[in-house]
Design an enzyme around this catalytic site. Structure first.
Site, mmCIF file in Angstrom:
data_model
loop_
_atom_site.group_PDB
_atom_site.id
_atom_site.type_symbol
_atom_site.label_atom_id
_atom_site.label_comp_id
_atom_site.label_asym_id
_atom_site.label_seq_id
_atom_site.Cartn_x
_atom_site.Cartn_y
_atom_site.Cartn_z
ATOM 1 N N GLU A 63 16.085 9.194 44.741
ATOM 2 C CA GLU A 63 16.647 9.113 43.175
ATOM 3 C C GLU A 63 16.394 7.897 42.405
ATOM 4 O O GLU A 63 16.035 7.032 43.231
ATOM 5 C CB GLU A 63 18.235 9.284 43.303
ATOM 6 C CG GLU A 63 19.000 9.360 42.063
ATOM 7 C CD GLU A 63 18.400 10.795 41.229
ATOM 8 O OE1 GLU A 63 17.473 10.538 40.525
ATOM 9 O OE2 GLU A 63 19.317 11.677 41.122
ATOM 10 N N HIS A 83 20.156 18.279 47.122
ATOM 11 C CA HIS A 83 20.887 18.069 48.082
ATOM 12 C C HIS A 83 22.153 18.675 47.994
ATOM 13 O O HIS A 83 22.478 18.954 46.945
ATOM 14 C CB HIS A 83 20.871 16.618 48.642
ATOM 15 C CG HIS A 83 21.584 15.667 47.390
ATOM 16 N ND1 HIS A 83 22.880 16.029 47.283
ATOM 17 C CD2 HIS A 83 20.935 14.996 46.579
ATOM 18 C CE1 HIS A 83 23.253 15.207 46.360
ATOM 19 N NE2 HIS A 83 22.214 14.590 45.837
#
Length: 205
Positions: free
Chosen positions: A76, A3
């Site tokens: 994550e 990202h």
């Protein structure tokens, strides 16, 4: 893809599964990434359901005309009591655990966090499922630094456990190919589409 820069990347805060948005700079990175991928023809776009990944994937979806599929499994690693803190704050509040981490990084030392084996199993299963769905065509995966590190470690046959030997910058492209049933690392941390280079954080985000 990792990202774009989040507001917490800019502040050097540990994010894990907390959900800060992209910074203004991160949104610009996402637009540049989308421009790079506009001519691609992916069969699918898979994305972590955390805000920073979704905001990165949105312009890619618009540029390619391919809908985003959210996969919570691509989040994550969960970093327990360390999430939201800066490294100096972690060192102050958790001196023994931080000393262990700095001497030999290992997710298992993080208080209340996701264990290394569980993280590897979660990400491995998600990536294997994506590869199985797309035996020939391309798929885009928008996720997090720790996830990309783990994917690369799986290919070279080494557990990650928190080691970060690859530079994975915000909005970078890492290319994995499947050839004759074997996975090949075809490119790592490609940031050629970014006008101003990339951020230098290589840790979990």
């Amino acid at each position: 893809m990792r990202h774009g820069e989040s507001t917490w990347n800019r502040e050097h805060r540990i994010q894990g599964q907390l959900d800060p948005p992209l910074s203004e700079h991160g949104r610009a990175q996402a637009e540049l990434l989308a421009r790079r991928l506009a001519s691609s023809r992916p069969e699918a776009i898979y994305v972590s359901d955390l805000q920073r990944a979704l905001e990165t994937a949105a312009p890619i979806a618009a540029a390619t005309g391919v809908d985003v599929r959210q996969l919570p499994e691509l989040r994550e690693i969960f970093l327990g009591a360390w999430e939201g803190l800066k490294s100096a704050e972690v060192a102050e509040r958790f001196p023994e655990e931080w000393a262990g981490w700095t001497s030999e990084p290992n997710w298992d030392v993080v208080p209340g966090g996701e264990r290394a084996a569980a993280f590897e199993q979660r990400i491995g299963a998600a990536l294997d499922a994506i590869l199985e769905r797309h035996p020939q065509g391309d798929a885009i995966v928008v996720t997090h630094g720790g996830v990309v590190q783990l994917a690369l470690h799986r290919i070279v046959g080494r557990p990650s456990r928190g080691l970060f030997p690859f530079r994975i910058s915000n909005a970078s492209i890492t290319l994995i190919e499947k050839r004759e049933g074997r996975l090949i690392i075809a490119g790592v941390n490609d940031v050629g589409h970014l006008a101003d280079g990339a951020d230098r954080r290589v840790g979990p985000a």
